[in-house]
Design a protein around this motif. Sequence first.
Motif, PDB file in Angstrom:
ATOM      1  N   VAL A 105      59.166  34.037  -6.726  1.00 27.01           N
ATOM      2  CA  VAL A 105      57.658  33.801  -6.640  1.00 27.01           C
ATOM      3  C   VAL A 105      57.569  32.935  -7.695  1.00 27.01           C
ATOM      4  CG1 VAL A 105      55.715  35.247  -7.269  1.00 27.01           C
ATOM      5  CG2 VAL A 105      57.510  36.091  -6.288  1.00 27.01           C
ATOM      6  N   THR A 106      56.649  31.967  -7.691  1.00 28.74           N
ATOM      7  CA  THR A 106      56.072  30.946  -8.650  1.00 28.74           C
ATOM      8  C   THR A 106      55.160  31.379  -9.475  1.00 28.74           C
ATOM      9  OG1 THR A 106      54.552  29.693  -7.316  1.00 28.74           O
ATOM     10  CG2 THR A 106      56.856  28.884  -6.750  1.00 28.74           C
ATOM     11  N   ILE A 107      54.805  30.681 -10.490  1.00 28.16           N
ATOM     12  CA  ILE A 107      53.720  31.067 -11.265  1.00 28.16           C
ATOM     13  C   ILE A 107      52.393  30.788 -10.737  1.00 28.16           C
ATOM     14  CG2 ILE A 107      54.774  30.731 -13.626  1.00 28.16           C
ATOM     15  CD1 ILE A 107      53.491  27.830 -13.827  1.00 28.16           C
ATOM     16  N   GLY A 108      52.208  30.093  -9.665  1.00 32.37           N
ATOM     17  CA  GLY A 108      51.206  30.110  -8.805  1.00 32.37           C
ATOM     18  C   GLY A 108      51.023  30.991  -7.733  1.00 32.37           C
ATOM     19  N   GLY A 109      52.011  31.768  -7.655  1.00 33.45           N
ATOM     20  CA  GLY A 109      51.925  32.942  -6.671  1.00 33.45           C
ATOM     21  C   GLY A 109      52.357  32.918  -5.354  1.00 33.45           C
TER      22      GLY A 109
ATOM     23  N   VAL B 128      63.203  22.977  -4.111  1.00 31.17           N
ATOM     24  CA  VAL B 128      62.200  23.108  -3.124  1.00 31.17           C
ATOM     25  C   VAL B 128      62.493  24.589  -2.313  1.00 31.17           C
ATOM     26  CG1 VAL B 128      62.338  22.049  -0.513  1.00 31.17           C
ATOM     27  CG2 VAL B 128      63.126  20.759  -2.618  1.00 31.17           C
ATOM     28  N   ILE B 129      61.237  25.168  -2.188  1.00 27.71           N
ATOM     29  CA  ILE B 129      60.952  26.348  -1.858  1.00 27.71           C
ATOM     30  C   ILE B 129      60.489  26.354  -0.452  1.00 27.71           C
ATOM     31  CG2 ILE B 129      59.818  28.554  -2.198  1.00 27.71           C
ATOM     32  CD1 ILE B 129      59.668  27.965  -5.256  1.00 27.71           C
ATOM     33  N   GLU B 130      60.927  27.304   0.445  1.00 33.61           N
ATOM     34  CA  GLU B 130      60.474  27.431   2.050  1.00 33.61           C
ATOM     35  C   GLU B 130      59.738  28.529   1.853  1.00 33.61           C
ATOM     36  OE1 GLU B 130      62.336  27.184   6.326  1.00 33.61           O
ATOM     37  OE2 GLU B 130      63.547  27.000   4.554  1.00 33.61           O
ATOM     38  N   GLY B 131      58.508  28.324   2.686  1.00 29.63           N
ATOM     39  CA  GLY B 131      57.652  29.665   2.728  1.00 29.63           C
ATOM     40  C   GLY B 131      58.141  30.267   4.194  1.00 29.63           C
ATOM     41  N   GLY B 132      57.154  31.220   4.304  1.00 28.38           N
ATOM     42  CA  GLY B 132      57.639  31.900   5.663  1.00 28.38           C
ATOM     43  C   GLY B 132      57.237  31.318   6.877  1.00 28.38           C
ATOM     44  N   ASP B 133      56.473  30.225   6.866  1.00 29.17           N
ATOM     45  CA  ASP B 133      56.136  29.669   7.921  1.00 29.17           C
ATOM     46  C   ASP B 133      56.918  28.187   8.211  1.00 29.17           C
ATOM     47  OD1 ASP B 133      54.833  28.138   6.120  1.00 29.17           O
ATOM     48  OD2 ASP B 133      52.995  28.072   6.970  1.00 29.17           O
ATOM     49  N   GLY B 134      58.063  28.176   7.388  1.00 26.48           N
ATOM     50  CA  GLY B 134      58.810  26.972   7.213  1.00 26.48           C
ATOM     51  C   GLY B 134      58.307  25.818   6.342  1.00 26.48           C
ATOM     52  N   THR B 135      57.186  25.907   5.841  1.00 27.94           N
ATOM     53  CA  THR B 135      56.766  25.047   4.946  1.00 27.94           C
ATOM     54  C   THR B 135      57.762  24.979   3.826  1.00 27.94           C
ATOM     55  OG1 THR B 135      54.378  25.578   5.413  1.00 27.94           O
ATOM     56  CG2 THR B 135      54.653  24.404   3.472  1.00 27.94           C
ATOM     57  N   LYS B 136      57.853  23.330   3.342  1.00 25.48           N
ATOM     58  CA  LYS B 136      58.642  23.301   2.109  1.00 25.48           C
ATOM     59  C   LYS B 136      57.925  22.694   1.258  1.00 25.48           C
ATOM     60  CE  LYS B 136      62.937  22.903   4.983  1.00 25.48           C
ATOM     61  NZ  LYS B 136      63.416  22.029   5.725  1.00 25.48           N
ATOM     62  N   LEU B 137      58.157  23.430  -0.187  1.00 26.52           N
ATOM     63  CA  LEU B 137      57.017  22.834  -1.266  1.00 26.52           C
ATOM     64  C   LEU B 137      58.301  22.425  -2.349  1.00 26.52           C
ATOM     65  CD1 LEU B 137      54.137  25.174  -1.120  1.00 26.52           C
ATOM     66  CD2 LEU B 137      54.173  22.920  -0.537  1.00 26.52           C
ATOM     67  N   THR B 138      57.853  21.530  -3.129  1.00 29.89           N
ATOM     68  CA  THR B 138      58.740  21.013  -4.150  1.00 29.89           C
ATOM     69  C   THR B 138      58.252  21.926  -5.766  1.00 29.89           C
ATOM     70  OG1 THR B 138      59.514  19.230  -3.034  1.00 29.89           O
ATOM     71  CG2 THR B 138      59.904  19.169  -5.451  1.00 29.89           C
ATOM     72  N   TYR B 139      58.899  22.305  -6.565  1.00 29.31           N
ATOM     73  CA  TYR B 139      58.469  22.806  -8.029  1.00 29.31           C
ATOM     74  C   TYR B 139      59.272  22.274  -8.880  1.00 29.31           C
ATOM     75  CZ  TYR B 139      54.930  25.788  -5.309  1.00 29.31           C
ATOM     76  OH  TYR B 139      54.021  26.433  -4.808  1.00 29.31           O
ATOM     77  N   ASP B 140      58.938  22.223 -10.082  1.00 30.21           N
ATOM     78  CA  ASP B 140      59.785  22.325 -11.270  1.00 30.21           C
ATOM     79  C   ASP B 140      60.527  23.593 -11.358  1.00 30.21           C
ATOM     80  OD1 ASP B 140      59.269  19.795 -11.911  1.00 30.21           O
ATOM     81  OD2 ASP B 140      57.734  20.395 -13.361  1.00 30.21           O
ATOM     82  N   ARG B 141      61.579  23.455 -11.844  1.00 29.18           N
ATOM     83  CA  ARG B 141      62.337  24.840 -11.996  1.00 29.18           C
ATOM     84  C   ARG B 141      61.675  25.756 -12.994  1.00 29.18           C
ATOM     85  NH1 ARG B 141      68.540  26.368 -12.250  1.00 29.18           N
ATOM     86  NH2 ARG B 141      69.006  24.318 -11.070  1.00 29.18           N
ATOM     87  N   SER B 142      61.026  25.573 -13.940  1.00 32.78           N
ATOM     88  CA  SER B 142      60.105  26.100 -14.961  1.00 32.78           C
ATOM     89  C   SER B 142      58.923  26.666 -14.116  1.00 32.78           C
ATOM     90  CB  SER B 142      59.763  25.365 -16.044  1.00 32.78           C
ATOM     91  OG  SER B 142      58.941  24.269 -15.688  1.00 32.78           O
ATOM     92  N   ALA B 143      58.585  26.273 -12.907  1.00 32.26           N
ATOM     93  CA  ALA B 143      57.599  27.067 -12.245  1.00 32.26           C
ATOM     94  C   ALA B 143      57.898  28.463 -11.571  1.00 32.26           C
ATOM     95  CB  ALA B 143      56.927  26.129 -11.311  1.00 32.26           C
ATOM     96  N   ILE B 144      59.193  28.679 -11.771  1.00 26.73           N
ATOM     97  CA  ILE B 144      59.562  29.910 -11.008  1.00 26.73           C
ATOM     98  C   ILE B 144      59.416  30.998 -12.049  1.00 26.73           C
ATOM     99  CG2 ILE B 144      61.648  31.179  -9.865  1.00 26.73           C
ATOM    100  CD1 ILE B 144      60.725  28.551  -8.640  1.00 26.73           C
ATOM    101  N   ARG B 145      58.559  32.163 -11.633  1.00 22.83           N
ATOM    102  CA  ARG B 145      58.337  33.211 -12.458  1.00 22.83           C
ATOM    103  C   ARG B 145      59.212  34.429 -12.374  1.00 22.83           C
ATOM    104  NH1 ARG B 145      52.953  36.165 -10.824  1.00 22.83           N
ATOM    105  NH2 ARG B 145      54.199  37.162  -9.524  1.00 22.83           N
ATOM    106  N   GLU B 146      59.648  34.491 -11.154  1.00 18.80           N
ATOM    107  CA  GLU B 146      60.722  35.775 -10.880  1.00 18.80           C
ATOM    108  C   GLU B 146      61.418  35.544  -9.612  1.00 18.80           C
ATOM    109  OE1 GLU B 146      59.000  39.737  -9.242  1.00 18.80           O
ATOM    110  OE2 GLU B 146      57.308  38.750  -9.970  1.00 18.80           O
ATOM    111  N   VAL B 147      62.734  36.221  -9.551  1.00 16.40           N
ATOM    112  CA  VAL B 147      63.614  36.274  -8.335  1.00 16.40           C
ATOM    113  C   VAL B 147      63.285  37.714  -7.752  1.00 16.40           C
ATOM    114  CG1 VAL B 147      65.885  36.246  -7.563  1.00 16.40           C
ATOM    115  CG2 VAL B 147      65.067  34.588  -9.298  1.00 16.40           C
ATOM    116  N   LYS B 148      62.871  37.693  -6.658  1.00 19.17           N
ATOM    117  CA  LYS B 148      62.637  39.042  -5.959  1.00 19.17           C
ATOM    118  C   LYS B 148      64.045  39.689  -5.302  1.00 19.17           C
ATOM    119  CE  LYS B 148      59.621  38.100  -3.063  1.00 19.17           C
ATOM    120  NZ  LYS B 148      58.706  38.143  -2.095  1.00 19.17           N
TER     121      LYS B 148
END
Length: 86
Positions: free
Chosen positions: A46-50, A64-84
Motif C-alpha cells: 500500500v502506498t502513502i497515497g492509498g 513499479v506497482i501493478e494494480g488489480g486491473d493490470g495498471t502499472k504505476l511507478t513510485y519512489d521506494r519511499s512512497a511505500i507505506r506498508e507491506v500487506k
Amino acid sequence: MNTLINLAPIILMFVIFYFLLIRPQQKRQKQVKQMQSDLKKGDSVVTIGGFHGTVHTIDEAIVVIEGGDGTKLTYDRSAIREVKNS
C-alpha cells in the motif's frame, strides 16, 4: 546548587519528552526504512497515497506497482507505506 534545583523540572521535562515522543518516532522511522529496503517482487503493498497493488519491478529507488486491473504505476521506494501479509 540552587540553579540546579531550579533547572531540574525543565531537565526532567526534556527527558520525558525524549522517551515519549522522539525515541518512538525514531524507532518507527527505522522500521519503515527497513521495510522499504526489504521490498521484493511479488509483495502486496500500500502506498502513502492509498494505492493497493503488487510489486512488479523493483530498482534501487524506483518501484513499479501493478494494480488489480493490470495498471502499472511507478513510485519512489519511499512512497511505500506498508507491506500487506495477505
